[in-house]
Motif scaffolding. Structure first.
Motif, PDB file in Angstrom:
ATOM      1  N   ALA A 110     -16.852 -39.063 -14.340  1.00 54.82           N
ATOM      2  CA  ALA A 110     -17.826 -38.960 -13.240  1.00 54.82           C
ATOM      3  C   ALA A 110     -17.768 -40.203 -12.361  1.00 54.82           C
ATOM      4  CB  ALA A 110     -19.222 -38.754 -13.813  1.00 54.82           C
ATOM      5  N   VAL A 111     -17.704 -41.362 -13.011  1.00 54.58           N
ATOM      6  CA  VAL A 111     -17.683 -42.617 -12.242  1.00 54.58           C
ATOM      7  C   VAL A 111     -16.401 -42.702 -11.416  1.00 54.58           C
ATOM      8  CG1 VAL A 111     -17.523 -45.105 -12.488  1.00 54.58           C
ATOM      9  CG2 VAL A 111     -19.204 -43.857 -13.804  1.00 54.58           C
ATOM     10  N   ASN A 112     -15.278 -42.331 -12.042  1.00 55.95           N
ATOM     11  CA  ASN A 112     -14.012 -42.360 -11.312  1.00 55.95           C
ATOM     12  C   ASN A 112     -14.044 -41.407 -10.126  1.00 55.95           C
ATOM     13  OD1 ASN A 112     -12.708 -44.312 -12.710  1.00 55.95           O
ATOM     14  ND2 ASN A 112     -11.693 -42.920 -14.130  1.00 55.95           N
ATOM     15  N   ASP A 113     -14.597 -40.220 -10.385  1.00 56.12           N
ATOM     16  CA  ASP A 113     -14.687 -39.235  -9.306  1.00 56.12           C
ATOM     17  C   ASP A 113     -15.535 -39.773  -8.170  1.00 56.12           C
ATOM     18  OD1 ASP A 113     -13.168 -37.573 -10.739  1.00 56.12           O
ATOM     19  OD2 ASP A 113     -14.731 -36.129 -11.254  1.00 56.12           O
ATOM     20  N   ARG A 114     -16.637 -40.409  -8.566  1.00 57.51           N
ATOM     21  CA  ARG A 114     -17.551 -40.946  -7.551  1.00 57.51           C
ATOM     22  C   ARG A 114     -16.841 -42.005  -6.732  1.00 57.51           C
ATOM     23  NH1 ARG A 114     -22.486 -43.732 -10.043  1.00 57.51           N
ATOM     24  NH2 ARG A 114     -21.018 -45.428 -10.088  1.00 57.51           N
ATOM     25  N   GLU A 115     -16.121 -42.876  -7.442  1.00 59.90           N
ATOM     26  CA  GLU A 115     -15.430 -43.948  -6.716  1.00 59.90           C
ATOM     27  C   GLU A 115     -14.359 -43.385  -5.802  1.00 59.90           C
ATOM     28  OE1 GLU A 115     -14.284 -46.523  -9.824  1.00 59.90           O
ATOM     29  OE2 GLU A 115     -16.237 -47.492  -9.886  1.00 59.90           O
ATOM     30  N   GLU A 116     -13.686 -42.370  -6.329  1.00 58.32           N
ATOM     31  CA  GLU A 116     -12.667 -41.685  -5.516  1.00 58.32           C
ATOM     32  C   GLU A 116     -13.330 -41.121  -4.261  1.00 58.32           C
ATOM     33  OE1 GLU A 116      -8.538 -40.517  -5.491  1.00 58.32           O
ATOM     34  OE2 GLU A 116      -9.672 -41.810  -6.819  1.00 58.32           O
ATOM     35  N   PHE A 147     -25.985 -42.453 -29.189  1.00 58.03           N
ATOM     36  CA  PHE A 147     -25.536 -41.109 -28.820  1.00 58.03           C
ATOM     37  C   PHE A 147     -26.480 -40.484 -27.804  1.00 58.03           C
ATOM     38  CE2 PHE A 147     -25.358 -36.509 -29.310  1.00 58.03           C
ATOM     39  CZ  PHE A 147     -24.035 -36.320 -28.981  1.00 58.03           C
ATOM     40  N   PHE A 148     -27.782 -40.548 -28.075  1.00 56.08           N
ATOM     41  CA  PHE A 148     -28.713 -39.889 -27.154  1.00 56.08           C
ATOM     42  C   PHE A 148     -28.784 -40.618 -25.821  1.00 56.08           C
ATOM     43  CE2 PHE A 148     -30.284 -38.048 -31.162  1.00 56.08           C
ATOM     44  CZ  PHE A 148     -30.027 -36.733 -30.831  1.00 56.08           C
ATOM     45  N   LEU A 149     -28.688 -41.924 -25.864  1.00 54.85           N
ATOM     46  CA  LEU A 149     -28.741 -42.711 -24.636  1.00 54.85           C
ATOM     47  C   LEU A 149     -27.557 -42.379 -23.731  1.00 54.85           C
ATOM     48  CD1 LEU A 149     -30.422 -44.970 -23.421  1.00 54.85           C
ATOM     49  CD2 LEU A 149     -28.834 -46.591 -24.395  1.00 54.85           C
ATOM     50  N   PHE A 150     -26.359 -42.457 -24.309  1.00 55.90           N
ATOM     51  CA  PHE A 150     -25.173 -42.308 -23.470  1.00 55.90           C
ATOM     52  C   PHE A 150     -24.849 -40.846 -23.196  1.00 55.90           C
ATOM     53  CE2 PHE A 150     -24.535 -46.603 -25.260  1.00 55.90           C
ATOM     54  CZ  PHE A 150     -24.703 -47.257 -24.065  1.00 55.90           C
ATOM     55  N   ARG A 151     -25.269 -39.965 -24.096  1.00 55.81           N
ATOM     56  CA  ARG A 151     -25.109 -38.542 -23.820  1.00 55.81           C
ATOM     57  C   ARG A 151     -25.991 -38.178 -22.629  1.00 55.81           C
ATOM     58  NH1 ARG A 151     -22.301 -34.829 -22.849  1.00 55.81           N
ATOM     59  NH2 ARG A 151     -23.111 -32.732 -23.007  1.00 55.81           N
ATOM     60  N   GLY A 152     -27.211 -38.713 -22.645  1.00 52.43           N
ATOM     61  CA  GLY A 152     -28.120 -38.453 -21.526  1.00 52.43           C
ATOM     62  C   GLY A 152     -27.566 -38.996 -20.224  1.00 52.43           C
ATOM     63  N   TYR A 169     -24.914 -37.491 -14.793  1.00 49.05           N
ATOM     64  CA  TYR A 169     -23.918 -37.511 -13.714  1.00 49.05           C
ATOM     65  C   TYR A 169     -23.666 -36.107 -13.191  1.00 49.05           C
ATOM     66  CZ  TYR A 169     -22.673 -42.334 -14.591  1.00 49.05           C
ATOM     67  OH  TYR A 169     -22.695 -43.683 -14.689  1.00 49.05           O
ATOM     68  N   ALA A 170     -23.566 -35.181 -14.163  1.00 48.59           N
ATOM     69  CA  ALA A 170     -23.243 -33.808 -13.775  1.00 48.59           C
ATOM     70  C   ALA A 170     -24.393 -33.178 -13.006  1.00 48.59           C
ATOM     71  CB  ALA A 170     -22.926 -32.992 -15.017  1.00 48.59           C
ATOM     72  N   THR A 171     -25.639 -33.472 -13.481  1.00 48.79           N
ATOM     73  CA  THR A 171     -26.784 -32.798 -12.868  1.00 48.79           C
ATOM     74  C   THR A 171     -27.238 -33.472 -11.585  1.00 48.79           C
ATOM     75  OG1 THR A 171     -28.214 -34.081 -14.289  1.00 48.79           O
ATOM     76  CG2 THR A 171     -27.650 -31.889 -15.040  1.00 48.79           C
ATOM     77  N   ASN A 172     -26.819 -34.718 -11.404  1.00 52.33           N
ATOM     78  CA  ASN A 172     -27.357 -35.463 -10.261  1.00 52.33           C
ATOM     79  C   ASN A 172     -26.275 -35.822  -9.244  1.00 52.33           C
ATOM     80  OD1 ASN A 172     -29.634 -36.476  -9.019  1.00 52.33           O
ATOM     81  ND2 ASN A 172     -29.272 -38.542  -9.765  1.00 52.33           N
ATOM     82  N   GLY A 190     -23.119 -36.940  -9.588  1.00 55.29           N
ATOM     83  CA  GLY A 190     -22.285 -38.141  -9.763  1.00 55.29           C
ATOM     84  C   GLY A 190     -23.034 -39.447  -9.690  1.00 55.29           C
ATOM     85  N   ILE A 191     -24.360 -39.390  -9.672  1.00 51.66           N
ATOM     86  CA  ILE A 191     -25.134 -40.635  -9.653  1.00 51.66           C
ATOM     87  C   ILE A 191     -25.992 -40.688 -10.911  1.00 51.66           C
ATOM     88  CG2 ILE A 191     -26.959 -41.901  -8.451  1.00 51.66           C
ATOM     89  CD1 ILE A 191     -25.712 -40.511  -5.873  1.00 51.66           C
ATOM     90  N   ALA A 192     -25.929 -41.827 -11.611  1.00 57.61           N
ATOM     91  CA  ALA A 192     -26.650 -41.958 -12.868  1.00 57.61           C
ATOM     92  C   ALA A 192     -28.148 -41.884 -12.624  1.00 57.61           C
ATOM     93  CB  ALA A 192     -26.296 -43.269 -13.529  1.00 57.61           C
ATOM     94  N   LYS A 193     -28.844 -41.327 -13.620  1.00 59.86           N
ATOM     95  CA  LYS A 193     -30.281 -41.155 -13.492  1.00 59.86           C
ATOM     96  C   LYS A 193     -30.917 -41.465 -14.836  1.00 59.86           C
ATOM     97  CE  LYS A 193     -33.341 -37.616 -11.712  1.00 59.86           C
ATOM     98  NZ  LYS A 193     -33.480 -36.171 -11.668  1.00 59.86           N
ATOM     99  N   GLY A 194     -32.163 -41.804 -14.822  1.00 57.23           N
ATOM    100  CA  GLY A 194     -32.874 -42.016 -16.074  1.00 57.23           C
ATOM    101  C   GLY A 194     -32.670 -43.413 -16.628  1.00 57.23           C
TER     102      GLY A 194
END
Lengths: 165, 369
Positions: free
Chosen positions: A37-43, B150-155, B160-163, B165-169
């Motif tokens: 995701a990060v790579n895609d975003r940067e791209e 696991f829960f932190l990084f899975r979340g 990224y997918a739901t937002n 490509g931008i991290a949330k939470g």
């Protein structure tokens, strides 16, 4: 404290097992999707910047084109105006020429008609003079009918004098 | 100048403190307290079979423990599983299927029904130690940290997918750290081409060590990363990953470090010395990782606990606040050390992976020479 004595095989076992498990789990469910995701975003950002740069360049090109078009349009207008002016001058010139020609023609016609009028007038005048002379002659004849010889002599002299110039 | 005065003041204060405390306590009681604190620290640094939060002594002299017992798993002629509450914190024997086990100095020994411990001449117990796969306090902390990670990084990964490509939470806080590990640790050391292969390990090891270090500083005080078995496990994984992914250039660098720079007969005497050094280096590198993390965390805990212990030794208006202040300052430093050690472990692992992944462009090198 003896390090070797402190070393717990059980803890080592659990740590290795749990860590490897955690590593595989995180790799599949967290790190891979995250880094992708990060790579895609940067791209995406890079592409956006590139396209913005491109758009800017295109904009500049467009502006240059516009400038060029404007210049061309102006030049064309200029040339059109010039042409129009030339056409106008030519038309005036032509009209003048035509008018002169027409006038000349008229003058020639007028002269011709004057000539013919003159000829007709002269012919009329001649006939008038003839009539007049005949009238005069009649009167003279009436008065001098007694003296016939004299009369004839006179008529003959008169006629001789009145030869048509 | 200012500094000098401060140093002098502190020295003076320290002298005063020792004077005051000497005046107050008689030596016997003090020695007692000291050995008790020493015992306590020793106990704290070791793994434990139950998850005790704190303990106290009642007025009747009875030790009370607040916490939860954990399962003990032994391999002694068959699998034996029982609750650590059977030990009553070392006060009683645990009887399982006719065998007796005693908890002695945080270790489980097999004993007879009376719980006799036999000693050799160095005062080491000679009783049989059964193979011990117990879910200890450290294992519980490892599991908790694993679940948290696991829960932190899975979340975070999901956001990224739901937002778009931008991290949330809450995980968003960790994104810059992940990027830092990628851009400033992995890529410079391993190279743009191969870093992705090592990224999962680097990220996991960094956050694992960091979180466990931080947990060690909480009042739970579980000294997981200060345990040599844990650091050894991590270092061995680095070692395996380095050597299993080593390129031919990596091995060539170890067994033929001089390359084509001199004829083979000239290399022989040099290689008698060089190759053993290089081979030793393969093992020393991860070993340094193991010892560095272990020693740093262990030392941090000892210093911190000792300073806290000092408060109870001084028992004065001057000494106790002073050692409290020192303990506080050391705590702050330890928070930094927690991060630093995680960083160093990750950084050096990346460096070793970089050695393993290196590939020389031979044709280009030949041209430049």
């Amino acid at each position: 404290m003896n390090l070797l004595e402190d070393f717990s095989i059980g803890l080592f076992f659990w740590q290795t097992l749990l860590f490897v498990f955690l590593l595989l789990l995180l790799k599949k469910y967290a790190w891979k999707p995250m880094l992708t995701a990060v790579n895609d975003r940067e791209e995406g950002i890079r592409n956006a910047l590139d396209s913005a740069e491109k758009a800017k360049l295109e904009m500049q090109n467009l502006q240059a084109d516009n400038q060029k078009l404007l210049k061309e349009a102006r030049a064309e207008r200029e040339s059109m105006l010039k042409e129009a002016r030339e056409i106008k001058n030519k038309m005036i010139e032509d009209a003048k020429d035509q008018a002169k020609e027409e006038a000349n023609k008229l003058v020639v016609q007028a002269q011709a008609s004057i000539q013919s009028e003159k000829k007709a007038a002269i012919a009329e005048l001649k006939s008038q003079v003839a009539n007049l002379s005949i009238e005069i002659a009649e009167k003279v004849v009436r008065e001098e009918l007694s003296n016939k010889d004299k009369q004839i002599k006179l008529v003959e002299s008169m006629l001789g004098e009145a030869t048509l110039n | 100048m200012q500094r000098k005065i401060t140093v002098k003041t502190i020295t003076l204060l320290l002298c005063l403190v020792s004077f005051v405390s000497f005046g107050k306590n008689d030596d016997a009681a003090k020695g007692d307290k000291k050995s008790e604190i020493k015992e306590y620290i020793q106990h704290h640094l070791k793994d434990s079979y139950d998850f005790s939060l704190f303990s106290y002594t009642t007025d009747s002299g009875e030790h009370k423990y607040i916490g939860a017992p954990l399962p003990v798993i032994l391999w002694d002629n068959g699998l034996k599983v029982f609750s650590s509450s059977n030990f009553h914190h070392g006060e009683t024997l645990a009887e399982v299927d006719g065998d007796y086990y005693k908890l002695y100095h945080s270790k489980i020994y097999k004993t007879d029904a009376q719980g006799t411990i036999n000693y050799d001449e160095d005062h080491h117990p000679t009783n049989v130690k059964p193979l011990d796969f117990s879910i200890t306090k450290s294992v519980v902390m490892i599991i908790i940290t694993g679940l948290l990670m696991f829960f932190l990084f899975r979340g975070l990964a999901k956001s990224y997918a739901t937002n778009g490509g931008i991290a949330k939470g809450f995980g968003r806080f960790f994104e810059p750290i992940v990027l830092y590990i990628r851009d400033d640790i992995a890529i410079p050391n391993i190279g743009e081409k191969k870093y992705m292969k090592y990224m999962p390990f680097l990220l996991t090891v960094f956050f694992f060590i960091w979180f466990l270090n931080i947990f060690g500083l909480t009042p739970l005080g579980v000294n997981v990363t200060g345990n040599i078995a844990v650091t050894a496990s991590l270092a061995i994984l680095t070692f395996l990953l380095t050597n299993l992914t080593g390129t031919s250039d990596y091995w060539k660098h170890i067994f033929d470090p001089l390359g084509d720079s001199m004829p083979w007969y000239a290399k022989i005497p040099l290689y008698i010395i060089l190759i053993p050094i290089e081979v030793l280096g393969i093992f020393i590198k991860p070993f340094s990782l193991l010892i560095r993390l272990y020693a740093n965390m262990q030392a941090g805990h000892i210093v911190l606990m000792s300073l806290i212990g000092l408060m109870f030794i001084f028992k004065s208006w001057l000494g106790s606040p002073l050692s409290f202040g020192l303990a506080f300052a050391i705590s702050l430093i330890e928070i930094l050390v927690a991060l630093l050690q995680a960083y160093i472990f990750t950084m050096l692992s990346a460096l070793y992976f970089g050695f393993a992944a290196e590939e020389h462009d031979h044709s280009e090198e030949a041209h430049s020479h």
